[in-house]
Structures are given as structure tokens and as C-alpha cells.
Design a protein around this motif. Structure first.
Motif, PDB file in Angstrom:
ATOM      1  N   GLU A 116       3.007   7.155   1.941  1.00 26.17           N
ATOM      2  CA  GLU A 116       1.284   8.108   1.664  1.00 26.17           C
ATOM      3  C   GLU A 116       1.002   5.960   1.964  1.00 26.17           C
ATOM      4  O   GLU A 116       1.631   5.586   2.107  1.00 26.17           O
ATOM      5  CB  GLU A 116       1.713   7.429   0.045  1.00 26.17           C
ATOM      6  N   LEU A 117      -0.505   6.528   2.332  1.00 26.81           N
ATOM      7  CA  LEU A 117      -1.675   5.733   2.647  1.00 26.81           C
ATOM      8  C   LEU A 117      -1.891   5.503   1.330  1.00 26.81           C
ATOM      9  O   LEU A 117      -2.578   5.867   0.533  1.00 26.81           O
ATOM     10  CB  LEU A 117      -2.472   6.192   3.949  1.00 26.81           C
ATOM     11  N   HIS A 118      -2.723   4.075   0.976  1.00 27.22           N
ATOM     12  CA  HIS A 118      -3.509   3.753   0.270  1.00 27.22           C
ATOM     13  C   HIS A 118      -4.820   2.762   0.106  1.00 27.22           C
ATOM     14  O   HIS A 118      -4.030   2.033   1.224  1.00 27.22           O
ATOM     15  CB  HIS A 118      -2.771   3.554  -1.154  1.00 27.22           C
ATOM     16  N   GLN A 119      -5.549   3.130  -0.424  1.00 24.61           N
ATOM     17  CA  GLN A 119      -6.409   2.333   0.024  1.00 24.61           C
ATOM     18  C   GLN A 119      -7.299   2.227   1.391  1.00 24.61           C
ATOM     19  O   GLN A 119      -6.857   0.829   1.793  1.00 24.61           O
ATOM     20  CB  GLN A 119      -6.359   1.245  -0.386  1.00 24.61           C
ATOM     21  N   LYS A 120      -7.303   3.278   2.143  1.00 28.10           N
ATOM     22  CA  LYS A 120      -7.450   3.107   3.693  1.00 28.10           C
ATOM     23  C   LYS A 120      -9.290   2.344   3.454  1.00 28.10           C
ATOM     24  O   LYS A 120      -9.837   2.443   2.874  1.00 28.10           O
ATOM     25  CB  LYS A 120      -7.381   4.572   4.430  1.00 28.10           C
ATOM     26  N   LYS A 121      -9.274   1.972   4.673  1.00 29.79           N
ATOM     27  CA  LYS A 121     -10.068   1.242   5.262  1.00 29.79           C
ATOM     28  C   LYS A 121     -10.165   1.641   6.875  1.00 29.79           C
ATOM     29  O   LYS A 121      -9.819   0.101   7.292  1.00 29.79           O
ATOM     30  CB  LYS A 121     -10.289  -0.604   4.776  1.00 29.79           C
ATOM     31  N   SER A 122     -11.754   2.099   7.290  1.00 25.27           N
ATOM     32  CA  SER A 122     -11.280   2.200   8.203  1.00 25.27           C
ATOM     33  C   SER A 122     -12.169   0.484   8.901  1.00 25.27           C
ATOM     34  O   SER A 122     -12.550   0.495   8.699  1.00 25.27           O
ATOM     35  CB  SER A 122     -12.214   3.165   8.653  1.00 25.27           C
ATOM     36  N   SER A 174      -6.872   9.841  22.842  1.00 32.50           N
ATOM     37  CA  SER A 174      -5.967  10.602  22.276  1.00 32.50           C
ATOM     38  C   SER A 174      -6.068   9.722  19.977  1.00 32.50           C
ATOM     39  O   SER A 174      -5.862  10.439  19.302  1.00 32.50           O
ATOM     40  CB  SER A 174      -4.981  10.917  22.308  1.00 32.50           C
ATOM     41  N   VAL A 175      -6.845   8.801  19.750  1.00 31.66           N
ATOM     42  CA  VAL A 175      -6.939   8.222  18.657  1.00 31.66           C
ATOM     43  C   VAL A 175      -7.219   8.951  17.701  1.00 31.66           C
ATOM     44  O   VAL A 175      -8.880   9.549  17.951  1.00 31.66           O
ATOM     45  CB  VAL A 175      -7.215   7.060  18.881  1.00 31.66           C
ATOM     46  N   GLN A 176      -6.883   9.310  17.166  1.00 36.75           N
ATOM     47  CA  GLN A 176      -7.609  10.196  15.590  1.00 36.75           C
ATOM     48  C   GLN A 176      -8.243   9.245  15.131  1.00 36.75           C
ATOM     49  O   GLN A 176      -9.058   9.703  14.256  1.00 36.75           O
ATOM     50  CB  GLN A 176      -6.487  11.106  15.046  1.00 36.75           C
ATOM     51  N   ALA A 177      -7.617   8.060  14.738  1.00 41.64           N
ATOM     52  CA  ALA A 177      -8.080   7.192  13.323  1.00 41.64           C
ATOM     53  C   ALA A 177      -7.107   5.901  13.463  1.00 41.64           C
ATOM     54  O   ALA A 177      -6.447   5.502  14.281  1.00 41.64           O
ATOM     55  CB  ALA A 177      -7.338   7.866  11.860  1.00 41.64           C
ATOM     56  N   ASP A 178      -8.105   5.436  12.702  1.00 43.16           N
ATOM     57  CA  ASP A 178      -7.425   3.241  12.855  1.00 43.16           C
ATOM     58  C   ASP A 178      -7.842   3.201  11.518  1.00 43.16           C
ATOM     59  O   ASP A 178      -9.370   3.049  11.454  1.00 43.16           O
ATOM     60  CB  ASP A 178      -8.043   3.087  14.281  1.00 43.16           C
ATOM     61  N   PHE A 179      -7.219   2.640  10.602  1.00 41.82           N
ATOM     62  CA  PHE A 179      -7.398   1.762   9.288  1.00 41.82           C
ATOM     63  C   PHE A 179      -6.376   1.267   8.970  1.00 41.82           C
ATOM     64  O   PHE A 179      -5.669   0.909   9.552  1.00 41.82           O
ATOM     65  CB  PHE A 179      -7.840   3.063   8.656  1.00 41.82           C
ATOM     66  N   THR A 180      -6.536   0.194   8.185  1.00 43.25           N
ATOM     67  CA  THR A 180      -5.659  -0.879   7.107  1.00 43.25           C
ATOM     68  C   THR A 180      -5.838   0.259   5.915  1.00 43.25           C
ATOM     69  O   THR A 180      -6.394   0.850   5.507  1.00 43.25           O
ATOM     70  CB  THR A 180      -6.265  -2.376   7.262  1.00 43.25           C
ATOM     71  N   CYS A 181      -4.044  -0.016   5.788  1.00 41.73           N
ATOM     72  CA  CYS A 181      -4.247   0.274   3.595  1.00 41.73           C
ATOM     73  C   CYS A 181      -2.989  -0.639   3.609  1.00 41.73           C
ATOM     74  O   CYS A 181      -2.066  -1.670   4.140  1.00 41.73           O
ATOM     75  CB  CYS A 181      -3.882   1.657   4.464  1.00 41.73           C
ATOM     76  N   GLN A 182      -2.198  -0.328   2.629  1.00 42.79           N
ATOM     77  CA  GLN A 182      -0.913  -0.418   1.570  1.00 42.79           C
ATOM     78  C   GLN A 182      -0.055   1.114   2.481  1.00 42.79           C
ATOM     79  O   GLN A 182      -0.411   2.314   1.795  1.00 42.79           O
ATOM     80  CB  GLN A 182      -0.987  -0.351   0.406  1.00 42.79           C
ATOM     81  N   LEU A 183       0.942   0.563   2.104  1.00 46.59           N
ATOM     82  CA  LEU A 183       2.016   2.207   2.441  1.00 46.59           C
ATOM     83  C   LEU A 183       2.859   2.347   1.349  1.00 46.59           C
ATOM     84  O   LEU A 183       3.296   1.419   0.899  1.00 46.59           O
ATOM     85  CB  LEU A 183       2.888   1.404   3.670  1.00 46.59           C
ATOM     86  N   GLY A 184       3.676   3.463   0.610  1.00 47.75           N
ATOM     87  CA  GLY A 184       3.970   2.927   0.130  1.00 47.75           C
ATOM     88  C   GLY A 184       3.719   4.300  -1.333  1.00 47.75           C
ATOM     89  O   GLY A 184       2.898   4.122  -1.087  1.00 47.75           O
ATOM     90  N   THR A 185       4.596   4.231  -2.109  1.00 52.11           N
ATOM     91  CA  THR A 185       4.715   4.899  -3.768  1.00 52.11           C
ATOM     92  C   THR A 185       3.959   4.154  -4.675  1.00 52.11           C
ATOM     93  O   THR A 185       4.598   2.530  -4.116  1.00 52.11           O
ATOM     94  CB  THR A 185       5.415   6.030  -4.071  1.00 52.11           C
ATOM     95  N   ARG A 230      -1.587  -5.479   3.644  1.00 52.39           N
ATOM     96  CA  ARG A 230      -2.007  -4.121   4.207  1.00 52.39           C
ATOM     97  C   ARG A 230      -1.884  -3.947   5.850  1.00 52.39           C
ATOM     98  O   ARG A 230      -1.432  -5.674   6.324  1.00 52.39           O
ATOM     99  CB  ARG A 230      -3.390  -4.703   4.415  1.00 52.39           C
ATOM    100  N   HIS A 231      -2.111  -3.057   5.910  1.00 52.80           N
ATOM    101  CA  HIS A 231      -1.090  -3.050   7.641  1.00 52.80           C
ATOM    102  C   HIS A 231      -1.987  -2.052   8.471  1.00 52.80           C
ATOM    103  O   HIS A 231      -2.537  -1.330   8.046  1.00 52.80           O
ATOM    104  CB  HIS A 231       0.225  -2.129   7.712  1.00 52.80           C
ATOM    105  N   ARG A 232      -2.107  -2.323   9.904  1.00 51.60           N
ATOM    106  CA  ARG A 232      -2.975  -1.208  10.586  1.00 51.60           C
ATOM    107  C   ARG A 232      -2.416  -0.788  10.942  1.00 51.60           C
ATOM    108  O   ARG A 232      -1.412  -0.532  11.362  1.00 51.60           O
ATOM    109  CB  ARG A 232      -3.441  -2.405  11.572  1.00 51.60           C
ATOM    110  N   VAL A 233      -2.765   0.999  10.312  1.00 56.37           N
ATOM    111  CA  VAL A 233      -2.262   2.321  11.003  1.00 56.37           C
ATOM    112  C   VAL A 233      -3.514   3.213  11.585  1.00 56.37           C
ATOM    113  O   VAL A 233      -4.565   3.338  11.302  1.00 56.37           O
ATOM    114  CB  VAL A 233      -2.464   3.647   9.917  1.00 56.37           C
ATOM    115  N   VAL A 234      -2.644   3.774  13.190  1.00 53.13           N
ATOM    116  CA  VAL A 234      -3.266   3.935  14.028  1.00 53.13           C
ATOM    117  C   VAL A 234      -2.035   5.559  14.615  1.00 53.13           C
ATOM    118  O   VAL A 234      -1.551   5.665  14.572  1.00 53.13           O
ATOM    119  CB  VAL A 234      -2.848   3.306  15.685  1.00 53.13           C
TER     120      VAL A 234
END
Length: 139
Positions: A40-46, A56-67, A75-79
Motif C-alpha cells: 500500500e502507498l500512503h500520503q503520495k506527493k507527486s 514509459s513512465v506513468q507516475a513519479d512520487f514520494t510516499c510511505q509504504l505499508g499498512t 518517505r520513499h520515491r516510487v516510479v
């Protein structure tokens, strides 16, 4: 454990563990790791980026991971990018100085290494590789 703060670890989802990612951030270990599908991805910030129609990139944001029970402390970057077969691939990283396209390319290059070793094992009848040096691979 094969970590080196001067190198970027590029790993598949089998190595994905939230506590490990937080530890890598604390140790300044750079990484690009494919996320498990059920994370799960929480508090996404683009993140602001230049969009390209050929990317081919669909999204690029930072968030917290998990339940709620267990969530990353950092906070981690997700691509999220689309592979050659049209599937969405989610990778997590702490590389903020690289473009999302570069991060996607790093993971895809890692996959070409996997395909190469699968070919070696199947067609050259080498079930396991014992050496880790360049010369061992050539042998």
C-alpha cells in the motif's frame, strides 16, 4: 549482504522488505527495488518532472509504504513505468538526483541480466553458476 554505499543496488521484488528500505536510507545505500504488488502507498506527493510522450513512465512520487500495522518510517520515491509487454512495473528508490526514465531504465537493464543468465542455464546446460568473477562467467 552485498551492500556498498558507492554503488546502486538494483533488485527484484524477492528482496523487497520495508524495514530493509528504511535501513538503506539510514545507511545512505542507493537502491532501485521492484515493489511487491500488494504494498500500500500512503500520503503520495507527486514529483515535478518534464513529461515526454515517448516516456514509459506513468507516475513519479514520494510516499510511505505499508499498512497501518507496519508502515515505513521514511518517505520513499516510487516510479511506475510500463514494460515492453504493457505491464505496469512499480519500483521504489532513494535516487532523487536521477530522472524517472533513468530509474526505469536501470531496472530494465537489470532484467536483461536475468534473461541472459536464464538463457545460459537453459541452453548451455549449466544448472548453477559457482563463480562470481567475470572470468568465471566466461568459463
Amino acid at each position: 549482504q552485498l551492500t556498498n554505499a558507492q554503488q546502486v543496488l538494483v533488485e527484484d521484488r524477492a528482496y523487497f522488505k520495508i524495514e530493509r528500505l528504511d535501513r538503506f536510507v539510514e545507511q545512505h545505500q542507493l537502491f532501485v527495488i521492484r515493489m511487491k504488488d500488494n504494498i500500500e502507498l500512503h500520503q503520495k506527493k507527486s514529483l515535478k518532472r518534464l513529461s515526454s510522450t515517448s516516456s514509459s513512465v506513468q507516475a513519479d512520487f514520494t510516499c510511505q509504504l505499508g499498512t497501518k500495522q507496519y508502515r515505513s518510517t521514511k518517505r520513499h520515491r516510487v516510479v511506475i513505468f510500463r514494460d515492453a509487454n504493457g505491464r505496469d512495473i512499480r519500483v521504489v528508490t532513494n535516487l532523487f538526483h536521477a530522472s524517472a526514465e533513468t530509474i526505469a531504465d536501470m531496472y530494465q537493464q537489470r532484467w536483461t541480466v536475468e534473461v541472459f543468465f536464464r538463457w545460459v542455464k537453459q541452453y548451455l546446460n549449466v544448472p548453477t553458476l559457482f563463480g562470481t568473477t567475470e572470468n568465471a562467467v566466461y568459463n
